[in-house]
Design a protein around this motif. Structure first.
Motif, mmCIF file in Angstrom:
data_model
loop_
_atom_site.group_PDB
_atom_site.id
_atom_site.type_symbol
_atom_site.label_atom_id
_atom_site.label_comp_id
_atom_site.label_asym_id
_atom_site.label_seq_id
_atom_site.Cartn_x
_atom_site.Cartn_y
_atom_site.Cartn_z
ATOM 1 N N ILE A 165 4.238 30.482 43.918
ATOM 2 C CA ILE A 165 5.290 31.102 43.094
ATOM 3 C C ILE A 165 4.620 31.565 41.804
ATOM 4 C CG2 ILE A 165 7.487 30.722 41.930
ATOM 5 C CD1 ILE A 165 7.812 28.297 43.904
ATOM 6 N N LYS A 166 4.534 32.844 41.618
ATOM 7 C CA LYS A 166 3.718 33.351 40.523
ATOM 8 C C LYS A 166 4.489 33.536 39.211
ATOM 9 C CE LYS A 166 0.525 35.526 43.682
ATOM 10 N NZ LYS A 166 -0.226 34.284 43.813
ATOM 11 N N LYS A 167 5.736 33.108 39.203
ATOM 12 C CA LYS A 167 6.530 33.298 37.992
ATOM 13 C C LYS A 167 6.663 31.981 37.226
ATOM 14 C CE LYS A 167 9.324 36.795 40.293
ATOM 15 N NZ LYS A 167 10.595 37.051 40.953
ATOM 16 N N ARG A 168 6.828 32.064 35.928
ATOM 17 C CA ARG A 168 7.100 30.918 35.055
ATOM 18 C C ARG A 168 6.213 29.743 35.402
ATOM 19 N NH1 ARG A 168 13.618 31.676 35.257
ATOM 20 N NH2 ARG A 168 13.672 33.535 33.974
ATOM 21 N N ARG A 169 4.913 29.959 35.268
ATOM 22 C CA ARG A 169 3.952 28.980 35.776
ATOM 23 C C ARG A 169 3.990 27.650 35.025
ATOM 24 N NH1 ARG A 169 -1.284 32.623 37.613
ATOM 25 N NH2 ARG A 169 -0.352 33.298 39.544
ATOM 26 N N ARG A 170 4.221 27.680 33.700
ATOM 27 C CA ARG A 170 4.255 26.422 32.941
ATOM 28 C C ARG A 170 5.446 25.568 33.346
ATOM 29 N NH1 ARG A 170 2.176 27.919 26.837
ATOM 30 N NH2 ARG A 170 0.094 28.519 27.484
ATOM 31 N N LEU A 171 6.586 26.229 33.465
ATOM 32 C CA LEU A 171 7.800 25.509 33.867
ATOM 33 C C LEU A 171 7.626 24.962 35.278
ATOM 34 C CD1 LEU A 171 10.648 24.878 32.794
ATOM 35 C CD2 LEU A 171 11.446 26.927 33.996
ATOM 36 N N LEU A 172 7.030 25.789 36.121
ATOM 37 C CA LEU A 172 6.778 25.371 37.507
ATOM 38 C C LEU A 172 5.854 24.158 37.531
ATOM 39 C CD1 LEU A 172 7.081 26.229 40.573
ATOM 40 C CD2 LEU A 172 4.869 27.324 40.273
ATOM 41 N N GLY A 173 4.793 24.202 36.718
ATOM 42 C CA GLY A 173 3.845 23.090 36.660
ATOM 43 C C GLY A 173 4.537 21.801 36.246
ATOM 44 N N LEU A 174 5.406 21.890 35.252
ATOM 45 C CA LEU A 174 6.132 20.710 34.783
ATOM 46 C C LEU A 174 7.039 20.179 35.888
ATOM 47 C CD1 LEU A 174 6.827 18.868 32.346
ATOM 48 C CD2 LEU A 174 8.664 20.472 31.809
ATOM 49 N N GLY A 175 7.713 21.098 36.575
ATOM 50 C CA GLY A 175 8.599 20.704 37.665
ATOM 51 C C GLY A 175 7.841 19.995 38.779
ATOM 52 N N VAL A 176 6.694 20.545 39.135
ATOM 53 C CA VAL A 176 5.885 19.937 40.203
ATOM 54 C C VAL A 176 5.384 18.566 39.770
ATOM 55 C CG1 VAL A 176 3.699 20.141 41.458
ATOM 56 C CG2 VAL A 176 5.194 22.136 41.241
ATOM 57 N N PHE A 177 4.967 18.458 38.503
ATOM 58 C CA PHE A 177 4.479 17.188 37.959
ATOM 59 C C PHE A 177 5.548 16.102 38.099
ATOM 60 C CE2 PHE A 177 3.838 14.295 34.343
ATOM 61 C CZ PHE A 177 2.511 13.943 34.540
ATOM 62 N N ILE A 178 6.763 16.441 37.690
ATOM 63 C CA ILE A 178 7.868 15.469 37.760
ATOM 64 C C ILE A 178 8.198 15.150 39.227
ATOM 65 C CG2 ILE A 178 10.351 15.167 37.294
ATOM 66 C CD1 ILE A 178 9.851 16.903 34.731
ATOM 67 N N ALA A 179 8.214 16.182 40.059
ATOM 68 C CA ALA A 179 8.559 15.986 41.480
ATOM 69 C C ALA A 179 7.543 15.071 42.169
ATOM 70 C CB ALA A 179 8.627 17.341 42.191
ATOM 71 N N CYS A 180 6.264 15.270 41.861
ATOM 72 C CA CYS A 180 5.226 14.443 42.504
ATOM 73 C C CYS A 180 5.383 12.975 42.113
ATOM 74 C CB CYS A 180 3.835 14.944 42.123
ATOM 75 S SG CYS A 180 3.376 16.450 42.961
ATOM 76 N N PHE A 181 5.622 12.730 40.812
ATOM 77 C CA PHE A 181 5.801 11.339 40.395
ATOM 78 C C PHE A 181 7.070 10.747 40.987
ATOM 79 C CE2 PHE A 181 2.466 11.743 37.138
ATOM 80 C CZ PHE A 181 1.852 10.520 37.350
#
Lengths: 246, 230
Positions: A165-181
């Motif tokens: 997903i090439k949009k809103r990469r910082r927000l996406l990164g934060l979302g993935v970080f939270i989801a993984c934990f």
């Protein structure tokens, strides 16, 4: 030479300055702690163990490694190579693990040295434990590398998701970080019970003045490592499928 | 050799390629000509496998895009893709580890022809020298397809002519090697191009044999470019 070995060597040289800086700093802290052992007591143990916190730097190193390829436009060359892209990602993970293992090696070596010194001088180490010898290496190695794999796994999923997903990469990164934990903690209880059969690592030393032998949570560490490897596989899978130049 | 059917690419809502279909023959030099933003670089990136198409299908020698097509393709992007901390020889050795049929004798000949030493750090090379290194990396192994996206940016005009003659002549690999080139310097490559595709706004404006187009329209490829594309 096999392609993965070539990629690993390239990646290691590419990050040589950073890796060398981390290793030299860790080595220097260890040496300083050893030199101060007679005067500072228990605090030198804490100082010597402090480079273990370097594990928190590893995911940032990995993210930087991916980002620098994009910035320097060398990803045009890498992605055009006739190899599966997951190998490119795995070579980066391997180099960061190497850097982290070096930090662990120097830190644990210093702690081991200190433990021997405390033993000879009848001083306590790590608040009364007689933790020493091979136990120091096994426990610190398992704990450090399990946590490193988990953090690197999460960083890999973040990188793979950014490619997908090439949009809103910082927000996406934060979302993935939270989801993984969230995933990690959601299954901790369930899988630990299954992994519990693997047992614990019993030490023949006292810990925190307890008469009971110390029991290290091997199952929990293994679960953490397995989850980390799983996250790495997912992240590299996404990278393999969706990586492209901008 | 290359079959392209209804190829599409969309970037963030904008169409870079709007469904182009064409064939690129083995053993020929095909010129992809168009203004900035016409979709030339996107087409090259898709053929090189570094960008995924949004639709359509591409096959190279009967194989869909993937590791096998990348194995037989030399991609010379418009950017400088080299590692600045590597020496020239180290960079070429890195590439040679991945591509079968790397010819070190030819590499040495090309380095000498281009006037670049193996021991020089890439970061110290000029833009023109880096462009020459790109050309070297594409022509010193036995591939079936060379994709040259604006390969001569930064090279001075007298040298460009010399390099063009060499790579399309003595340094070319076999009769079956296809070369696809995009450039805005149409007049300089005109004599080397067998087939030509003019792109405009992501669509094919005109294509055909360069010789046939010249004869039919009594114009040079540059003049056709000005008329059809600009």
């Amino acid at each position: 030479m096999r392609p993965f070995a070539v990629l690993y060597l390239k990646e290691f040289k590419d990050n040589l300055n950073t890796v060398a800086l981390l290793w030299v700093a860790t080595f220097a802290i260890g040496l300083y702690a050893i030199s101060q052992q007679a005067e500072a007591g228990i605090w030198v143990s804490i100082l010597a163990a402090s480079p273990y916190m370097g594990v928190l730097i590893l995911p940032f190193l990995l993210a930087q490694s991916f980002a620098s390829e994009i910035k320097a436009q060398t990803n045009y060359q890498l992605l055009a190579l006739p190899i599966a892209r997951w190998q490119v990602g795995l070579s980066k993970v391997a180099v960061v693990v190497t850097a982290g293992s070096g930090i662990w090696l120097f830190t644990t070596g210093a702690i081991h040295w200190l433990a021997i010194g405390f033993d000879e001088s009848d001083m306590t180490f790590l608040q009364g434990s007689k933790l020493q010898g091979i136990d120091i290496w096994v426990l610190s190695g398992l704990g450090y590398h399990a946590f490193a794999l988990l953090l690197l796994g999460i960083a890999c999923v973040m990188e793979g998701a950014k490619q997908y997903i090439k949009k809103r990469r910082r927000l996406l990164g934060l979302g993935v970080f939270i989801a993984c934990f969230w995933v990690y903690f959601k299954f901790t209880g369930e899988l630990s019970i299954d992994l519990g059969d693997l047992g614990v690592y019993s030490l023949e030393s006292e810990f925190l003045h307890s008469d009971e032998p110390m029991q290290a949570p091997i199952a929990g560490l293994l679960y953490t490592a397995v989850m980390g490897i799983g996250f790495i596989a997912i992240g590299l899978g996404l990278y393999d499928r969706f990586a492209e130049v901008d | 050799m290359i079959e392209i059917e209804n190829l599409q690419k969309k970037y963030a809502g904008n169409w870079a390629l709007r469904g182009i279909s064409l064939q690129i023959a083995a053993g020929k030099v095909t010129g992809i000509l168009g203004e900035n933003g016409s979709g030339k670089s996107t087409l090259f990136k898709i053929l090189a496998g570094v960008v995924r198409p949004s639709g359509g299908h591409v096959s190279i020698r009967g194989e869909s895009l993937g590791v096998n097509t990348r194995r037989q393709t030399a991609y010379l992007p418009e950017v400088d893709p080299f590692y600045n901390w590597m020496q020239v020889g180290e960079q070429l050795q890195f590439l040679a580890s991945f591509y079968a049929g790397w010819d070190w004798n030819k590499t040495d000949e090309l380095l000498q022809f281009m006037g670049i030493s193996k021991d020089v750090r890439i970061g110290t090379l000029s833009k023109g020298q880096k462009a020459r290194l790109k050309v070297i990396s594409g022509f010193c192994w036995s591939n079936n397809l060379v994709l040259m996206d604006e390969p001569f940016n930064g090279i001075d005009p007298p040298s460009r002519k010399k390099i063009l003659q060499a790579v399309f002549g003595e340094f070319r690999y076999g009769e079956q090697q296809a070369i696809v080139i995009s450039t805005h310097l149409v007049s300089e490559v005109e004599e080397f191009i067998d087939d030509v595709v003019y792109l405009r706004d992501g669509e094919i404006a005109l294509m055909g044999s360069a010789q046939t187009l010249r004869e039919q329209r009594s114009q040079s490829l540059s003049d056709i470019f000005a008329e059809v594309v600009a």
